[in-house]
Write a protein that holds these residues in place. Structure first.
Motif, PDB file in Angstrom:
ATOM      1  N   HIS A 122     -13.728  28.449   4.948  1.00  0.00           N
ATOM      2  CA  HIS A 122     -13.749  27.829   3.621  1.00  0.00           C
ATOM      3  C   HIS A 122     -14.940  28.332   2.803  1.00  0.00           C
ATOM      4  CE1 HIS A 122     -11.657  24.208   5.732  1.00  0.00           C
ATOM      5  NE2 HIS A 122     -10.786  25.119   5.372  1.00  0.00           N
ATOM      6  N   ILE A 127     -12.519  30.107  -2.016  1.00  0.00           N
ATOM      7  CA  ILE A 127     -11.861  28.939  -2.610  1.00  0.00           C
ATOM      8  C   ILE A 127     -11.848  29.050  -4.129  1.00  0.00           C
ATOM      9  CG2 ILE A 127     -11.751  26.412  -2.665  1.00  0.00           C
ATOM     10  CD1 ILE A 127     -13.345  26.347  -0.104  1.00  0.00           C
ATOM     11  N   TRP A 152      -0.120  27.198  -1.950  1.00  0.00           N
ATOM     12  CA  TRP A 152      -0.611  25.960  -1.348  1.00  0.00           C
ATOM     13  C   TRP A 152       0.450  25.306  -0.476  1.00  0.00           C
ATOM     14  CZ3 TRP A 152      -4.068  22.652   0.302  1.00  0.00           C
ATOM     15  CH2 TRP A 152      -3.671  21.327   0.589  1.00  0.00           C
ATOM     16  N   HIS A 181      -7.141  26.212  -0.995  1.00  0.00           N
ATOM     17  CA  HIS A 181      -7.641  25.836   0.321  1.00  0.00           C
ATOM     18  C   HIS A 181      -8.785  26.708   0.826  1.00  0.00           C
ATOM     19  CE1 HIS A 181      -6.308  24.576   4.678  1.00  0.00           C
ATOM     20  NE2 HIS A 181      -7.616  24.646   4.558  1.00  0.00           N
ATOM     21  N   GLY A 182      -8.530  27.988   1.164  1.00  0.00           N
ATOM     22  CA  GLY A 182      -9.552  28.813   1.779  1.00  0.00           C
ATOM     23  C   GLY A 182      -9.021  30.198   2.104  1.00  0.00           C
ATOM     24  N   CYS A 282     -10.293  21.846  -1.876  1.00  0.00           N
ATOM     25  CA  CYS A 282     -10.183  22.115  -0.440  1.00  0.00           C
ATOM     26  C   CYS A 282     -10.136  20.792   0.323  1.00  0.00           C
ATOM     27  CB  CYS A 282     -11.381  22.944   0.017  1.00  0.00           C
ATOM     28  SG  CYS A 282     -11.428  23.255   1.787  1.00  0.00           S
TER      29      CYS A 282
END
Length: 676
Positions: A122, A127, A152, A181-182, A282
């Motif tokens: 992350h 992000i 996503w 998210h990452g 996140c």
């Protein structure tokens, strides 16, 4: 090195750099072989960081080991996205061997991607792409076909299938950006996976630096600039008890304060109200910071009264909005609302106040919101920040799996969320009290005349999430105010005070000087008064009640020879207990006292010469003074510092909630000192 050694080393390196991932964020894995202890045959295994672990501090015990063939076989029994949560329980039937951590929700991602090593991280830069309004286009522009975009999807088995499919369809790819998210990267060796993770992170950082706007948060709002450091810290100490009390409406919280440059810059900028209202994206972020922060909309120059009134209004509005958020998205299967208070409170010109069930949780919440600020800066620099919507946030915040994780957490200790200030706590009785309170879950501030000894004593008890040491001369009004402010800035407030600082001068009446008399009364009578007064201000501002405990003495009620100054001072303290109990009861503040006798071993007072003088009075050898005191008691037992600490815990640990104005003897039974 073994496969596990390589995985641990890689994880620790990645987790040690905040640019790569946040605390307890992300997970890593490795595939390899081991010998089946039953058949003796070689078996393919997947080692993956378990649920709740931290990459930077990961150890082999924090890994889950699973049979790879069984993980892959789960694809054939996968019931579909509507029932993907069922697959988490199925991971338990894939485990290999005994011990190890519980498999995390991301296990599928690591098992299904056809690479020996996988990193899911992350990073703020990654992000920023994941939350940019045109993140998919920017990913292509930045990485070409070397990194692919994954739309996503809530973490789970289906996301693992998605990533595995995209990786298979794009053999040239080294990893992917997960929308909202990452990032995830993979490689055939541990080194390759790590290098690819770092390539994605550093390439994203450089792209933002080279292509981003110079002022992504807009210009500075006139009057919202950061206050000077000293003024800022004073303002924070003044506001913290009120804010903590508001944030503890549903359940008590511990606080953390952050006035770093990034926080202050964000709060001075034009776009901070809009961006803060959008919330974090996140899952690791908003699970710790809640869906959005509470933001004060007044400049730093506003009066204390204006700020107080506005904070209370904003808090009620926040609670109403959180209830709206819950009601709009909850269904019959949703867990009950966990609480509507903010976890993050932002005050322009001053800083960020964060809250949690302990100091570490509060501190980590602040770290995550700082990550969110960095994400917003990056996304706004190259595009427009566009986090996942409220519905998706709710699905994660009130996920049945998240609820199950919370249910597995250990039961809080009796003094969890309580913040204690103990005076004279670098040694003897005070140190024993501070140690016991910390062991029972309290955050402890050790105040002592000697700063170095206070800091050393705190370090013996635990790290700064548990205990801090401060210098405080209890006879000095200014130092007490400064010490209480330091305690507030360390943990958010004060709930429990132990007036323990003291000394003793043992002399007959005719040898007792005015200086002796004044010193005794300044340290214990005046000192207890000053500490109690400052602590009571904090407790009243919090509105959470509190405890004040005086370590008095059996001498407060027992008349003995050659002890006029000490005993008179202890009698003063004993009556302060009764007076303050009567005055502070309406605020829910309980005031009680403890009357020890003859605590020789471990006592700073006795080691400082008092023991020798008392031994001379009683005609015994100094090293046998403890035995002498024990023999004159009904129980024939010596009183130790730990016994006094036990009494403090008994008064404050939650069982005597309706007791105030009481003195508890801890003297092994001295009939002449019976209370009557």
């Amino acid at each position: 090195m073994t496969t596990i050694d390589d995985l641990i080393s890689r994880s620790n390196r990645l987790g040690a750099d905040a640019r790569n991932t946040n605390y307890a964020g992300g997970n890593t894995s490795a595939k390899g072989t081991a010998t089946d202890p039953v058949t003796g045959e070689s078996v393919d295994l997947l080692w993956v960081k378990g649920s709740g672990g931290d990459l930077g501090t990961l150890r082999p015990s924090g890994l889950a080991a699973l049979r790879l063939d069984r993980v892959l076989a789960l694809k054939d029994v996968y019931p579909g996205v509507e029932r993907e949560d069922d697959m988490v329980a199925a991971f338990d039937y894939c485990l290999h061997g005994k011990g190890g951590a519980a498999p995390s929700i991301d296990t599928a991602m690591h098992g299904l991607v056809e690479a020996n090593h996988v990193d899911h991280l992350h990073p703020d830069s990654g992000i920023a792409f994941a939350t940019a309004a045109d993140g998919e286009e920017l990913t292509r522009k930045c990485f070409g076909d070397r990194v692919v975009w994954v739309p996503w999807r809530r973490p789970g088995f289906q996301l693992g299938l998605d990533i595995a499919s995209i990786a298979a369809q794009n053999p040239q790819a080294i990893g992917c950006i997960l929308g909202g998210h990452g990032i995830t990267a993979w490689g055939e060796t541990s080194e390759e996976s790590e290098q690819r993770s770092l390539e994605i992170i550093r390439t994203a950082e450089k792209f933002i630096l080279d292509n981003g706007r110079t002022a992504p948060f807009g210009g500075v709002i006139a009057g919202f600039e950061a206050l000077p450091a000293e003024e800022r810290r004073a303002k924070a100490a003044s506001l913290f008890p009120l804010i903590r009390g508001l944030a503890s409406t549903d359940r008590p919280q511990v606080g953390h304060f952050d006035d770093s440059a990034a926080v202050l810059e964000f709060l001075a900028a034009e776009e901070h109200p809009r961006l803060a209202a959008l919330g974090t994206s996140c899952p690791d972020h908003f699970l710790r910071t809640k869906v959005r922060p509470m933001v004060l909309d007044l400049p730093p120059a506003a009066s204390d009264d204006e700020v107080s009134v506005r904070l209370k209004e904003l808090h009620q509005a926040y609670r109403d909005d959180y209830a709206r958020y819950y009601d709009e998205h909850a269904d019959a299967e949703s867990p009950a609302m966990r609480g509507a208070d903010p976890a993050i409170v932002l005050v322009p010109g001053v800083g960020m106040f964060s809250f949690g069930t302990n100091k570490q949780t509060a501190r980590v919440a602040a770290e995550f919101y700082l990550n969110a600020i960095n994400v917003m800066r990056g996304a706004e620099a190259i595009s427009t920040y566009s986090p996942i919507d409220e519905r998706e946030k709710f699905r994660i915040e009130y996920w049945a799996l998240e609820e199950a994780k919370l249910a597995r957490m250990p039961k809080p200790k009796p003094l969890a969320t309580r913040i204690a200030l103990v005076t004279g706590a670098a040694s003897g009785i005070g140190k024993a009290i501070a140690t016991r309170l910390a062991a029972e879950g309290a955050c402890v501030v050790i105040a002592d005349l000697d700063a170095d000894k206070a800091i050393a004593a705190a370090a013996e008890i635990g790290n700064s999430d548990v205990a801090v040491g401060i210098a405080a001369d209890v006879t000095d009004e200014g130092q007490i105010a400064d010490g209480v402010a330091a305690a507030v800035l360390a943990f958010g407030g004060i709930d429990l005070v132990v007036n323990n600082a003291g000394l003793s001068i043992s002399k007959p009446l005719l040898e007792t000087t005015v200086k002796d008399w004044d010193l005794q009364h300044d340290v214990m009578a005046r000192g207890s008064f000053l500490v109690s007064r400052e602590a009571a201000r904090i407790m009243m501002a919090q509105g959470l009640g509190g405890d004040i405990v005086y370590i008095s003495s059996k001498n407060s009620v027992f008349a003995g020879p050659n002890n006029i100054a000490y005993s008179a001072t202890k009698a003063d303290q004993a009556h302060q207990v009764r007076l303050l109990a009567a005055e502070l009861g309406e605020h829910g503040i309980r005031v009680n006292g403890i009357n020890p006798d003859g605590v020789v071993r471990g006592s700073g007072i006795f080691a400082g010469g008092w023991g020798a003088k008392r031994a001379a009075v009683y005609g015994v050898e100094e090293e046998k003074l403890g035995e002498y005191y024990a023999q004159r008691t009904l129980l024939k037992r010596e009183v130790l510092p730990e016994h006094v600490a036990n009494a403090v815990f008994a008064l404050t640990g939650g069982e005597l909630t309706h007791t105030t104005g009481l003195h508890i003897p801890v003297d092994a039974g001295v009939a002449a000192a019976f209370l009557r």
